[in-house]
Each structure stands twice: as structure tokens, then as C-alpha cells.
Design a protein around this motif. Structure first.
Motif, PDB file in Angstrom:
ATOM      1  N   THR A  12       0.825  -1.210   0.000  1.00 56.34           N
ATOM      2  CA  THR A  12       0.000   0.000   0.000  1.00 56.34           C
ATOM      3  C   THR A  12       0.859   1.260   0.000  1.00 56.34           C
ATOM      4  N   ARG A  13       1.944   1.251   0.761  1.00 55.66           N
ATOM      5  CA  ARG A  13       2.762   2.461   0.915  1.00 55.66           C
ATOM      6  C   ARG A  13       3.408   2.894  -0.397  1.00 55.66           C
ATOM      7  N   LYS A  14       3.551   1.976  -1.346  1.00 57.47           N
ATOM      8  CA  LYS A  14       4.172   2.306  -2.628  1.00 57.47           C
ATOM      9  C   LYS A  14       3.132   2.479  -3.742  1.00 57.47           C
ATOM     10  N   ASP A  44       0.408   5.911  -0.705  1.00 64.34           N
ATOM     11  CA  ASP A  44      -0.011   5.058   0.408  1.00 64.34           C
ATOM     12  C   ASP A  44      -1.521   4.819   0.334  1.00 64.34           C
ATOM     13  N   ASP A  46      -4.861   2.376  -0.256  1.00 61.08           N
ATOM     14  CA  ASP A  46      -5.325   1.000  -0.067  1.00 61.08           C
ATOM     15  C   ASP A  46      -6.360   0.615  -1.129  1.00 61.08           C
ATOM     16  N   SER A 209       8.620  11.774  -5.835  1.00 60.48           N
ATOM     17  CA  SER A 209       8.121  10.399  -5.856  1.00 60.48           C
ATOM     18  C   SER A 209       7.894   9.925  -7.276  1.00 60.48           C
TER      19      SER A 209
END
Length: 259
Positions: A12-14, A44, A46, A209
Motif C-alpha cells: 500500500t505504501r508504494k 499510500d 489501499d 516520488s
């Protein structure tokens, strides 16, 4: 039109998402260029957030395989059942390539020179499993989405989109100084080539990012899908595209997206 781009990772974080709102422009014959604004950008993310955003957008482009090679299941079933016939059909490197790569992967390589990672024999396997779960969750709420991209969900490949649009997408992934500098230069070139795209104050976050950057490119590619400006499977590839998935490669320039 609202397009959602998803850079899907196993973790999830990526995982990153980008939503672009498109205004103006009425089609390929329109003399008026529209505009696009980055309405939402998040890291991040979900599964439920992706499903919720899917419901608010016309087209979603996901950077992840939506299926596996057709040859893989009979091979695995044969191995499980001690049935040598379907296993021995894939003896040798050529046979194993049919287990590792889909029709669309080979099509993508032929048209761009890029070799997508294998969904069954490389790092994409775990994200693809997550993608399958997300597809099932979407199906429960919005109906099954065809894997060939003819519905509201389409597989996209940011690296290929960048290459088709004439942007050098090499060497920007990673956390080192060289990668950060390449990402900064790549985003600056995107801004130069797409002055109609309003990043809405998110520029610094994107340059920090590569996941967020890829989500933005996926959302741009989703626009090409929505405008039917991608390379579609022909009769020879149609059946495999329905089961294995299909990478939508833009057939238009970056300049044409807002029209």
C-alpha cells in the motif's frame, strides 16, 4: 471526463493514484484545445480507496497486469495432477516464454522495443495478485470490467506511453540523487510539452516520488483510452486480450490528448 491513474504496487505504501479532470475539447475534429487539472494525488493508497475513486471516474488506467498468460493455468494444472502432456508442451526456453509473457507483452515489445516485466515469473506477480482482488471488488459494485480495456478499466504502461510521446523515461526510478535529477528534468519536459496540464500545486510532491509521477502518466494514458486513441487488439490478438489483458499504448501525441 475524469481519469484515474493507478501506479499499483504490492505494498500500500508504494501505491499511488492521480485523478485528472478534463474540460473543453470535443473530440479529434474539434478546433478547440481543452485543459486538464490534477484534482487528486495520493500515495499510500489501499484497495478501498482505489475502488472508491474508480466509481467517480470515467476511465481508470492501472499500471499493472490485469491477467496472466493463457498457457500458464494448463501448465500448472498439469503439474498439479501429474499430467505430463501440458507440461511437456512448454519444454525449452521458447515454451517457457509462453508461460512468462502474454500476447500483449509481445505486442508492446514489437511496437516500442520495451520488454514488460513478466507477470508470472518476475516482480509483477505480487502486485498482479492484488490487482485481481481489486478487480473483484470493483466487479461487486460496478460489474466485471473487460480485461481488454473496453470497459472503464484499462491496463497501461507509463514507460511505453512516455516513449511513444517522445519523453525519455529512463533512469528516474529510485531514491538517489541522479534519479531525482532525472525525474525533475522529466517532469519539466512534460510541463513544456503539455502546457495545458495544471499540476495544481503538486509539482514538488511529484518530483519527490516516481510512484506519484507514474500515477499521473497512467491518468494521462487513461485519457487516450477514453478517447479511443490507443492501439487496440486486432483479430489475431482479440481472444487473448479478453482473457490475459491488453496494454493500451497511445496512438496519439501528447498534444492531442486535450482535444
Amino acid at each position: 471526463m475524469r481519469t484515474l491513474g493507478v501506479d499499483l504496487a504490492a505494498a500500500t505504501r508504494k501505491t499511488a493514484v492521480a485523478v485528472i479532470e478534463w474540460s473543453g475539447g470535443t473530440g479529434s475534429n474539434s478546433p478547440t484545445q481543452g485543459s486538464a487539472r490534477l484534482e487528486h494525488l495520493a500515495l499510500d493508497v489501499d484497495d478501498q480507496q482505489i475502488v472508491d475513486l474508480f466509481g467517480t471516474c470515467g476511465i481508470t488506467g492501472v499500471d499493472c497486469p490485469v491477467g496472466w498468460p493463457d498457457a500458464l493455468l494448463p501448465f500448472l494444472t498439469g503439474h498439479l495432477n501429474f499430467d505430463a502432456v501440458p507440461v511437456l508442451e512448454h519444454d525449452g526456453i521458447a515454451g517457457r516464454r509462453l508461460l512468462a509473457y502474454r500476447d500483449t507483452d509481445r505486442f508492446c515489445t514489437a511496437h516500442t522495443g520495451l520488454i514488460p516485466l513478466s507477470v508470472s515469473a518476475d516482480r509483477l506477480a505480487h502486485p498482479a495478485m492484488r490487482c485481481a482482488v481489486i478487480q473483484a471488488k470493483i466487479a461487486q459494485l460496478h460489474g466485471p470490467q473487460p480485461r481488454d480495456g473496453s470497459g472503464r478499466l484499462a491496463e497501461v504502461y507509463p514507460a511505453a506511453s512516455l516513449k511513444i510521446w517522445g519523453l525519455n523515461g529512463r533512469g528516474y526510478k529510485g531514491r538517489g540523487v541522479p534519479e531525482a535529477e532525472r525525474l525533475e528534468a522529466l517532469l519539466a519536459l512534460l510541463e513544456e510539452r503539455a502546457p495545458w496540464l495544471d499540476l495544481a500545486g503538486h509539482r514538488d510532491r511529484i518530483t519527490a516520488s516516481d510512484d506519484l509521477f507514474d500515477a499521473v502518466i497512467a491518468a494521462l494514458a487513461a485519457r487516450a483510452v477514453g478517447r479511443r486513441r490507443t492501439l487496440l487488439p486486432d483479430a489475431a490478438h482479440a481472444a487473448a486480450a479478453r482473457s490475459e489483458g491488453w496494454i493500451h499504448l497511445p496512438s496519439c501525441t501528447l498534444d492531442e490528448l486535450p482535444f
